[in-house]
Scaffold this motif. Structure first.
Motif, PDB file in Angstrom:
ATOM      1  N   ALA A  71       1.110  -1.583   0.214  1.00 32.37           N
ATOM      2  CA  ALA A  71      -0.057   0.140  -0.323  1.00 32.37           C
ATOM      3  C   ALA A  71       0.670   1.926  -0.491  1.00 32.37           C
ATOM      4  O   ALA A  71       0.632   2.061  -0.619  1.00 32.37           O
ATOM      5  CB  ALA A  71      -1.189  -0.220   1.471  1.00 32.37           C
ATOM      6  N   GLU A  72       1.646   1.029   0.926  1.00 28.69           N
ATOM      7  CA  GLU A  72       2.446   2.209   0.700  1.00 28.69           C
ATOM      8  C   GLU A  72       3.365   2.843  -0.954  1.00 28.69           C
ATOM      9  O   GLU A  72       3.674   4.068  -1.109  1.00 28.69           O
ATOM     10  CB  GLU A  72       3.587   2.404   1.652  1.00 28.69           C
ATOM     11  N   GLU A  73       3.704   1.677  -0.946  1.00 30.56           N
ATOM     12  CA  GLU A  73       4.376   1.668  -2.770  1.00 30.56           C
ATOM     13  C   GLU A  73       3.599   2.295  -3.780  1.00 30.56           C
ATOM     14  O   GLU A  73       3.815   2.863  -4.476  1.00 30.56           O
ATOM     15  CB  GLU A  73       4.849   0.548  -2.975  1.00 30.56           C
ATOM     16  N   MET A  74       2.386   1.517  -3.799  1.00 29.65           N
ATOM     17  CA  MET A  74       1.108   2.079  -4.708  1.00 29.65           C
ATOM     18  C   MET A  74       0.399   3.111  -4.366  1.00 29.65           C
ATOM     19  O   MET A  74       0.381   3.905  -5.505  1.00 29.65           O
ATOM     20  CB  MET A  74      -0.047   0.642  -4.356  1.00 29.65           C
ATOM     21  N   SER A  75       1.091   3.813  -3.631  1.00 28.57           N
ATOM     22  CA  SER A  75       0.070   4.984  -3.014  1.00 28.57           C
ATOM     23  C   SER A  75       0.848   6.086  -3.672  1.00 28.57           C
ATOM     24  O   SER A  75       0.377   7.462  -4.357  1.00 28.57           O
ATOM     25  CB  SER A  75       0.285   5.309  -1.971  1.00 28.57           C
ATOM     26  N   LYS A  76       2.621   5.770  -3.686  1.00 25.63           N
ATOM     27  CA  LYS A  76       3.245   6.666  -4.303  1.00 25.63           C
ATOM     28  C   LYS A  76       2.894   7.236  -5.971  1.00 25.63           C
ATOM     29  O   LYS A  76       3.156   8.099  -6.379  1.00 25.63           O
ATOM     30  CB  LYS A  76       4.811   5.899  -3.945  1.00 25.63           C
ATOM     31  N   GLY A  77       2.729   5.672  -5.825  1.00 24.78           N
ATOM     32  CA  GLY A  77       3.046   5.811  -8.018  1.00 24.78           C
ATOM     33  C   GLY A  77       1.371   6.480  -8.150  1.00 24.78           C
ATOM     34  O   GLY A  77       1.156   6.817  -8.624  1.00 24.78           O
ATOM     35  N   LEU A  78       0.386   6.135  -7.495  1.00 25.32           N
ATOM     36  CA  LEU A  78      -0.919   6.540  -7.740  1.00 25.32           C
ATOM     37  C   LEU A  78      -1.771   7.734  -8.230  1.00 25.32           C
ATOM     38  O   LEU A  78      -2.467   8.514  -8.063  1.00 25.32           O
ATOM     39  CB  LEU A  78      -2.177   5.356  -6.914  1.00 25.32           C
ATOM     40  N   GLY A  79      -0.696   8.413  -6.502  1.00 22.61           N
ATOM     41  CA  GLY A  79      -1.160   9.346  -6.279  1.00 22.61           C
ATOM     42  C   GLY A  79      -2.480   9.771  -4.983  1.00 22.61           C
ATOM     43  O   GLY A  79      -3.123  11.115  -5.291  1.00 22.61           O
ATOM     44  N   ALA A  97       5.897  -1.924  -7.794  1.00 22.19           N
ATOM     45  CA  ALA A  97       6.356  -2.179  -6.365  1.00 22.19           C
ATOM     46  C   ALA A  97       7.192  -3.475  -5.881  1.00 22.19           C
ATOM     47  O   ALA A  97       8.002  -3.570  -5.479  1.00 22.19           O
ATOM     48  CB  ALA A  97       5.364  -1.620  -5.585  1.00 22.19           C
ATOM     49  N   LEU A  98       6.972  -3.877  -7.337  1.00 20.72           N
ATOM     50  CA  LEU A  98       7.932  -5.533  -6.371  1.00 20.72           C
ATOM     51  C   LEU A  98       8.770  -5.768  -6.879  1.00 20.72           C
ATOM     52  O   LEU A  98       9.496  -5.857  -6.813  1.00 20.72           O
ATOM     53  CB  LEU A  98       6.975  -6.603  -7.492  1.00 20.72           C
ATOM     54  N   GLU A  99       9.051  -4.310  -8.385  1.00 11.95           N
ATOM     55  CA  GLU A  99      10.265  -4.336  -8.562  1.00 11.95           C
ATOM     56  C   GLU A  99      11.834  -3.889  -7.625  1.00 11.95           C
ATOM     57  O   GLU A  99      13.111  -4.107  -7.977  1.00 11.95           O
ATOM     58  CB  GLU A  99      10.624  -3.993  -9.581  1.00 11.95           C
ATOM     59  N   LEU A 100      10.823  -3.325  -6.504  1.00  8.80           N
ATOM     60  CA  LEU A 100      11.821  -1.732  -5.771  1.00  8.80           C
ATOM     61  C   LEU A 100      12.681  -3.096  -4.557  1.00  8.80           C
ATOM     62  O   LEU A 100      12.021  -3.984  -4.539  1.00  8.80           O
ATOM     63  CB  LEU A 100      10.892  -1.190  -4.641  1.00  8.80           C
ATOM     64  N   PRO A 101      14.209  -2.899  -4.461  1.00  9.48           N
ATOM     65  CA  PRO A 101      15.573  -3.467  -3.767  1.00  9.48           C
ATOM     66  C   PRO A 101      14.298  -3.971  -2.507  1.00  9.48           C
ATOM     67  O   PRO A 101      14.487  -4.966  -1.510  1.00  9.48           O
ATOM     68  CB  PRO A 101      16.425  -3.311  -3.882  1.00  9.48           C
ATOM     69  N   GLU A 102      13.398  -2.101  -2.131  1.00 12.86           N
ATOM     70  CA  GLU A 102      13.526  -2.638  -0.492  1.00 12.86           C
ATOM     71  C   GLU A 102      12.158  -3.516  -0.434  1.00 12.86           C
ATOM     72  O   GLU A 102      11.796  -4.035   0.971  1.00 12.86           O
ATOM     73  CB  GLU A 102      13.685  -1.088   0.412  1.00 12.86           C
ATOM     74  N   VAL A 103      11.502  -3.172  -1.516  1.00 13.24           N
ATOM     75  CA  VAL A 103       9.915  -4.170  -1.384  1.00 13.24           C
ATOM     76  C   VAL A 103      10.327  -5.717  -1.304  1.00 13.24           C
ATOM     77  O   VAL A 103       9.688  -6.354  -0.678  1.00 13.24           O
ATOM     78  CB  VAL A 103       9.422  -3.693  -2.712  1.00 13.24           C
ATOM     79  N   GLN A 104      10.964  -6.149  -2.335  1.00 15.29           N
ATOM     80  CA  GLN A 104      11.618  -7.415  -2.335  1.00 15.29           C
ATOM     81  C   GLN A 104      12.581  -7.861  -1.044  1.00 15.29           C
ATOM     82  O   GLN A 104      12.130  -9.309  -0.847  1.00 15.29           O
ATOM     83  CB  GLN A 104      12.644  -7.313  -3.457  1.00 15.29           C
ATOM     84  N   GLU A 105      13.205  -6.931  -0.117  1.00 12.03           N
ATOM     85  CA  GLU A 105      13.434  -7.358   0.705  1.00 12.03           C
ATOM     86  C   GLU A 105      12.828  -7.881   1.706  1.00 12.03           C
ATOM     87  O   GLU A 105      13.312  -8.335   2.694  1.00 12.03           O
ATOM     88  CB  GLU A 105      14.750  -5.545   1.597  1.00 12.03           C
ATOM     89  N   LYS A 106      11.565  -6.353   2.316  1.00 14.12           N
ATOM     90  CA  LYS A 106      10.214  -6.368   2.832  1.00 14.12           C
ATOM     91  C   LYS A 106       9.936  -8.318   3.017  1.00 14.12           C
ATOM     92  O   LYS A 106       9.577  -9.300   3.945  1.00 14.12           O
ATOM     93  CB  LYS A 106       9.958  -5.674   3.529  1.00 14.12           C
ATOM     94  N   ILE A 107       9.606  -8.321   1.847  1.00 17.44           N
ATOM     95  CA  ILE A 107       9.240  -9.348   1.356  1.00 17.44           C
ATOM     96  C   ILE A 107       9.516 -11.123   1.185  1.00 17.44           C
ATOM     97  O   ILE A 107       9.271 -11.759   2.235  1.00 17.44           O
ATOM     98  CB  ILE A 107       8.113  -9.384   0.040  1.00 17.44           C
ATOM     99  N   GLY A 108      11.052 -10.725   1.536  1.00 16.21           N
ATOM    100  CA  GLY A 108      12.088 -11.870   1.319  1.00 16.21           C
ATOM    101  C   GLY A 108      12.060 -12.287   3.277  1.00 16.21           C
ATOM    102  O   GLY A 108      12.073 -13.312   3.199  1.00 16.21           O
ATOM    103  N   ASP A 109      12.477 -11.026   3.273  1.00 20.05           N
ATOM    104  CA  ASP A 109      12.376 -11.301   5.058  1.00 20.05           C
ATOM    105  C   ASP A 109      10.833 -12.120   5.817  1.00 20.05           C
ATOM    106  O   ASP A 109      11.320 -12.749   6.733  1.00 20.05           O
ATOM    107  CB  ASP A 109      12.419  -9.698   5.994  1.00 20.05           C
ATOM    108  N   ALA A 155       8.815 -14.758   1.626  1.00 19.82           N
ATOM    109  CA  ALA A 155       8.542 -15.436   0.342  1.00 19.82           C
ATOM    110  C   ALA A 155       9.430 -14.395  -0.536  1.00 19.82           C
ATOM    111  O   ALA A 155      10.523 -13.938  -0.085  1.00 19.82           O
ATOM    112  CB  ALA A 155       7.010 -14.437   0.255  1.00 19.82           C
ATOM    113  N   LYS A 156       9.610 -15.137  -1.974  1.00 19.78           N
ATOM    114  CA  LYS A 156      10.039 -14.813  -2.762  1.00 19.78           C
ATOM    115  C   LYS A 156       9.022 -13.414  -3.707  1.00 19.78           C
ATOM    116  O   LYS A 156       8.439 -14.277  -4.251  1.00 19.78           O
ATOM    117  CB  LYS A 156      11.033 -15.782  -3.809  1.00 19.78           C
ATOM    118  N   ALA A 157       9.186 -12.603  -3.634  1.00 21.28           N
ATOM    119  CA  ALA A 157       8.667 -11.307  -4.325  1.00 21.28           C
ATOM    120  C   ALA A 157       8.529 -11.793  -5.506  1.00 21.28           C
ATOM    121  O   ALA A 157       9.586 -11.946  -5.971  1.00 21.28           O
ATOM    122  CB  ALA A 157       9.400 -10.161  -4.548  1.00 21.28           C
ATOM    123  N   GLY A 158       7.537 -11.433  -6.567  1.00 15.49           N
ATOM    124  CA  GLY A 158       7.314 -11.587  -7.825  1.00 15.49           C
ATOM    125  C   GLY A 158       5.902 -11.464  -9.030  1.00 15.49           C
ATOM    126  O   GLY A 158       5.005 -11.758  -8.505  1.00 15.49           O
TER     127      GLY A 158
END
Lengths: 498, 320
Positions: B50-58, B272-284, B287-290
């Motif tokens: 939600a945090e990342e999408m809200s940036k893109g969607l305004g 959003a899924l391409e962002l390294p920090e999102v991948q990292e958090k989902i990884g923590d 899960a493997k982001a994809g």
């Protein structure tokens, strides 16, 4: 241990971390006062903030919300008969009558001090005995839990203030309400009238309805509500010397019971405070004073639930296993910070581990310091005329209950339980045993059936496992004691108190 | 860290302001509904996204938790919302399990959805106390030698963890006792205390204990070795060829969302899924982001519904 605790103190006393500890306990306190909004809601809303904080700071803040809410919960219970958490149900029993006798200030003071002592004892146990407590906790399997709950139900069977039969009937009602939802062993739905009820009736709905809403209906239906005459000098807030002395032992016992039960994953503060209350009543020389605003009956469970809130962190910190939903959230925050909690936490992250523990110590002091001056302010709240105060409270209850699961069903159920609670009170049925049955009943069923599944239906397992056998023995002693005192009471019809 | 907080502040403020109307969608806040408790994994993933999408969607993206009945309360709710693109659902592997497990659901598990994208996938791990079983082969052999004695602790009747254990029975011919607990943490406590012999759960439950040497991870349930645990053998390569259980999180919307809006949302999710920090958090979170296309997600869900229906029928689990 002491060196490590000092290391922890040096972490938490850094100004920035101290600030977050303060924010945590302050929000927790605030959330605890608001009816129906629990620590879970508050922590999950603040979880995104922790993305920007490091692991230690996040954990200190989130933990502060948790035990801070235990302090706050007693305020609404004492002033308005609104238990925000299951453990503060017991606080209502003695706290609210005190407030009605214009002794709200005293009740709040005693609650705050008992909470403080309980909290500090809990922290001390956490520092000194976390590892042995963990080992004991791991020995509690399904048979032990089942027998523990039976002991709890027996010990608490005196918890109502009315007759035994009525109190027993209310425990059964509570158990029946606890049956609603999916059966944990087979997945069958029981008494599920609509999908929202599949996970059972919300504990918050039941507590808010039976205690808070019913009280509001009762007051509204009276012509002149008992607006307590209020004076708030410091003398009214402080207990007399004799009163203070009578509280020492209850607080010590409460802290001990709370520390023990808190460390068992999945039982926690609620059972601890019920047990502490039942114990006080059992051992009191003046059991007839309970339920009418008896200070020891307030102090013991208050110290118990706060001690339990601290030792509840034992399985979380030593094993990385969350004891309840709030702990699961806190562990979630750690995981998001890239730390996988587990048995190596104390070794790999000593600053985090001991910093968090030291923050409990500091947090309890902060809570005591912000609570005492606030007492006068809280008591002033009672000066607001009922007809102005109660609509606001009803709205707050509805919002709080709704926010838990975003469920209108829960709100409707809360109001329905309010009506039920009102009718019960009119016919002299107590709501507290209902809560007890509701909390303990499912726990007993769950663990009993799991025991049967694990050990192939062999009943002797309860006697062959040492801890379980010990608990069975305690229950037997309790029953024998009750029978014996019943028989001797019959012989001596006039009961004289020394 | 305080600086970071301050840096985030203007951004938050900017989000609160009405977005410049370059496009009519979205012109107000959106929401991600999920069917689990506040603060659980589903909730956390929703908030990260939600945090990342809200940036893109305004526009702000609000997370709404509607727990109940294994997530089906939320599904029933979402599928009845307007397909205007403002309501999303965070779906989890349990969606396919529910389709197989419930006699009656207030929605169609596939037809009532516009599928957007997967977010991440994760396997389950099979773990025992350290030193008890040398390998997954040894465990299955022991279970076959003494049917009905070894106990698997799982996180609740009808959970994916439970069904994975039943599937293991079916495919290997072993007979475990399946013991329900309230959540993975309780099952893990039971394993540690010696009440059960094995647990099947996610990496978040098991990995910390394995790293501390308390548990041995015997196998992963994915068909191929999981990238972040390359040393852990799979069930498929050892005792049951073709065994493949992977759970997932995904984004869906009510049926009949206009294509351009679905495409816009899918684009934001993928971004959003391409962002390294999102991948990292989902990884923590284990899960493997994809991301995926809508069709891929639909095929994944249909495939799993078939598998779980089979498991539930064969294992004799009562439908609800």
């Amino acid at each position: 241990m002491i060196d490590q605790f000092l290391l922890g103190l040096s972490v938490v006393l850094q100004p920035e971390i101290l600030m977050y500890a303060f924010i945590g306990v302050f929000i927790g306190q605030l959330i605890g006062v608001l009816p129906g909004i629990g620590a879970i809601t508050a922590i999950s809303l603040l979880l995104p903030v922790t993305f920007y904080l490091d692991a230690t700071t996040s954990m200190i803040m989130l933990a502060g919300i948790y035990y801070g809410s235990q302090y706050g919960g007693s305020i609404a219970s004492i002033l308005l008969n609104l238990p925000g958490t299951p453990s503060s149900v017991v606080t209502c029993l003695e706290g609210y009558p005190l407030a009605q006798r214009s002794r709200a200030g005293l009740a709040l003071f005693v609650a705050a001090c008992s909470s403080f002592v309980g909290g500090i004892v809990g922290v001390a146990i956490l520092v000194l005995a976390a590892i042995p407590m963990t080992i004991i906790a791991l020995r509690f399997g399904a048979p032990e839990y089942a027998m523990l709950v039976i002991l709890g139900l027996l010990a608490a069977s005196l918890i109502g203030t009315g007759s035994q039969i009525r109190s027993f009937a209310m425990v059964l009602l509570g158990i029946a309400l606890g049956l609603v939802g999916a059966d944990a062993t087979t997945g069958y739905y029981r008494f599920v009238a609509m999908p929202e009820m599949a996970d059972g009736i919300s504990l918050v709905s039941l507590a808010m309805g039976l205690f808070g809403v019913s009280e509001i209906i009762r007051n509204a239906s009276r012509r002149s509500p008992p607006g307590p005459a209020l004076s708030i000098t410091m003398r009214d807030v402080l207990p007399t010397r004799a009163e203070a002395r009578s509280l020492v032992l209850p607080i010590v016992r409460g802290s001990g019971i709370g520390s023990f039960f808190g460390a068992l994953p999945g039982t926690g503060a609620a059972i601890a405070s019920f047990m502490a209350y039942a114990m006080e009543r059992r051992f009191s020389r003046t059991p007839e004073k309970f339920g009418k605003g008896h200070l020891p009956g307030l102090a013991a469970p208050e110290s118990a639930n706060n001690a339990a809130a601290q030792t509840g962190f034992i399985p979380t910190l030593t094993l990385g296993i969350p004891g309840d939903a709030v702990m699961a959230l806190i562990i979630g925050a750690l995981i998001l910070n890239g730390i996988i909690p587990g048995p190596r936490l104390a070794v790999d992250q000593p600053e985090l581990f001991w910093g968090v523990i030291a923050s409990f110590f500091v947090g309890n002091i902060i809570l005591l310091l912000i609570n005492i001056p606030l007492i006068k302010l809280w008591v002033l709240l009672l000066r607001v005329p009922y007809q102005k105060l109660y609509p606001v409270i009803i709205v707050m209850i509805c919002v709080g209950v709704y926010s838990h699961r975003t469920s209108v069903t829960d709100v409707v159920l809360t109001l329905a339980f309010g009506v039920l609670g009102y009718l019960m009170k009119n016919y002299r049925f107590e709501p507290a045993p209902v809560m007890l049955g509701f909390v303990l009943g499912p726990l007993l069923e769950d663990n009993f059936r799991r025991t049967m599944l694990l050990y192939g239906g062999d009943f002797t397992i309860f006697l062959t496992r040492p801890i379980s056998a010990m608990l069975v023995a305690c229950s037997a002693v309790l029953i024998a004691f009750a029978v014996w005192s019943g028989v001797s009471a019959m012989r001596k019809p006039v009961h004289s108190t020394p | 860290m305080f600086k970071k907080l301050l840096a985030a502040l203007p951004l938050t403020l900017a989000l609160a302001l009405p977005a410049a109307a370059q496009d009519s969608f979205p012109d107000h806040s959106l929401r991600i509904v999920h069917g689990f408790g506040a603060g659980g994994n589903a909730d956390t993933v929703s908030r990260i996204l939600a945090e990342e999408m809200s940036k893109g969607l305004g526009q702000p993206v609000v997370v709404e938790s509607r727990p109940g009945a294994g997530g089906t309360v939320a599904s029933g709710y979402v599928t009845k919302q307007d397909p205007d693109g403002y309501t999303m659902q965070l779906m989890v592997g349990g969606h396919a399990v529910a389709a197989a497990l419930y006699n009656q659901l207030p929605y169609e598990s596939v037809d009532d959805y516009t599928f957007i994208s997967t977010l991440g996938q994760f396997p389950f791990f099979i773990a025992a106390r350290a030193g008890e079983y040398e390998s997954i082969n040894a465990l299955i052999e022991a279970a076959k030698a003494a049917p009905g004695t070894l106990k698997i602790g799982h996180s609740g009747v009808g959970s994916t963890q439970h069904l994975t254990g039943e599937l293991l029975d079916l495919r290997t011919g072993a007979k475990f006792i399946h013991v329900p607990y309230k959540g993975g943490a309780a099952a893990s406590t039971a394993l540690m205390g010696g009440e059960v012999d094995v647990i099947i759960d996610t990496g978040t439950v098991i990995r910390g204990q394995a790293e501390a040497g308390v548990y041995d991870i015997l196998a992963a349930t994915s068909e191929n070795r999981w990238p972040d645990s390359p040393d852990v053998p799979t069930v498929s390569e050892t005792v049951s060829p073709g065994f493949d259980v992977v759970s997932w999180t995904a984004i869906g919307m009510p049926a009949d969302v206009p294509d351009d809006i679905a495409e816009r949302i899918r684009g934001e999710v993928h971004k959003a899924l391409e962002l390294p920090e999102v991948q990292e958090k989902i990884g923590d979170l284990g899960a493997k982001a994809g991301g995926s296309s809508g069709e891929e997600l639909k095929a994944l869900i249909e495939g799993q519904i078939a598998v779980w229906t089979d498991v539930i029928d064969s294992a004799g689990i009562d439908k609800r």
